[in-house]
Design an enzyme around this catalytic site. Structure first.
Site, PDB file in Angstrom:
ATOM      1  N   SER A 142     -26.627 -12.597   7.364  1.00 38.14           N
ATOM      2  CA  SER A 142     -25.766 -11.397   7.373  1.00 38.14           C
ATOM      3  C   SER A 142     -25.436 -11.053   5.922  1.00 38.14           C
ATOM      4  O   SER A 142     -25.645 -11.863   5.018  1.00 38.14           O
ATOM      5  CB  SER A 142     -24.488 -11.746   8.139  1.00 38.14           C
ATOM      6  N   TYR A 155     -17.145 -16.502  10.866  1.00 34.20           N
ATOM      7  CA  TYR A 155     -18.448 -15.816  10.861  1.00 34.20           C
ATOM      8  C   TYR A 155     -19.120 -15.979   9.487  1.00 34.20           C
ATOM      9  O   TYR A 155     -20.303 -16.322   9.393  1.00 34.20           O
ATOM     10  CB  TYR A 155     -18.242 -14.343  11.193  1.00 34.20           C
TER      11      TYR A 155
END
Ligand code: NDP
Length: 252
Positions: A142, A155
């Site tokens: 990401s 995350y």
């Protein structure tokens, strides 16, 4: 060089979003896809979409955070398809909260779904890939593998960890002709980010302003990198983390 005929690919979270975008690329290049996710209604719809591209496709239910469920997925794939060549570790979730509001259970849920899952699936892929003479593992990171944000403590940790896991696996399994790379998507329009747009004020405007391409990515933007990293074209590429982000990560 990009031909994937005869290859078998497991795509975790392949029933929607980025996983489906990548699965479509792999299917169009000739691979047989195993759509591996929990929601079987969504998986059936994805299989129908992928079969329109000509490839043989099947859906197997899995919870990627569960060791026994992952073992059953890989056993089932080899039983049904005879081999395994490609693994896309894509399944992922986010719980958007600042660290002081995040429970330990939420931390574990995100880490286990996003990071431990990639370890479990890659470990299970090693033996069948080695038996096939080699393989390709694609881990989905990401922008949060690179940057920080107040609302992604778990995350961001999971996605930073994905990059380091990628390097460790690449170094360890090169001798088995298994290439392991990460893809770092920018902001792609999926269910995950539709939730983010609702939860993070001003996100849509920030993404449009910050992304040189001037738009959100679409799931089909993820197809080409999947084919490259799954094919012979990338045989000397391993341990990397490649942004696919419309330039988001190079914007000063
Ligand atoms: P979606 O929410 O659309 O898809 C997530 C997928 O993961 C679904 O297919 C879901 O299927 C599956 N999944 C979630 N938990 C589990 C589980 N425990 N076991 C099996 N499958 C599971 O999100 P995206 O497509 O956006 O995200 C895909 C990946 O890309 C994630 O790793 C995400 O972090 C990453 N990413 C996304 C970005 C974006 O902008 N969209 C940017 C950067 C990275 P089911 O619910 O049926 O199990």
């Amino acid at each position: 060089m990009f031909d994937l005929k005869g290859r078998v690919a497991i795509v975790t979270g392949g029933n929607g979003g980025i996983g489906l975008g990548m699965a479509k690329g792999l299917a169009a290049a000739g691979a047989r896809i195993v759509v591996a996710a929990r929601n079987q209604d969504k998986s059936r719809a994805a299989v129908a979409e992928l079969e329109k591209l000509g490839g043989q496709t099947l859906a197997l239910a899995v919870d990627v955070a569960d060791e026994a469920s992952v073992a059953a997925l890989f056993r089932g794939t080899v039983e049904r398809c005879g081999r395994l060549d490609i693994l896309v570790n894509n399944a992922g979730i986010n719980i958007r909260k600042p660290a002081h509001e995040l429970s330990l259970a939420e931390w574990h849920q995100v880490l286990e779904t996003n990071l431990t899952s990639a370890f479990l699936c890659s470990r299970a892929a090693h033996a069948p890939m080695k038996a096939a003479g080699g393989g390709k593992i694609i881990n989905i990171g990401s922008m949060m593998s690179i940057f920080g944000a107040s609302f992604v403590p778990a995350y961001g940790a999971s996605k930073g960890g994905i990059v380091q896991l990628t390097r460790a696996l690449a170094a360890g399994w090169a001798k088995d002709n298994i290439q392991v790379n990460a893809v770092l998507p920018g902001w792609i329009d999926t269910e995950l980010t539709q939730n983010a747009r609702r939860q993070v004020p001003g996100l849509n405007e920030t993404v449009l302003r910050r992304t040189p391409a001037g738009r959100w990515g679409e799931i089909d933007d993820m197809a080409g990198i999947a084919v490259f990293l799954a094919s012979r074209a990338s045989d000397f590429v391993t341990g990397t983390a490649i942004p696919v982000d419309g330039g988001y990560s190079i914007q000063g």
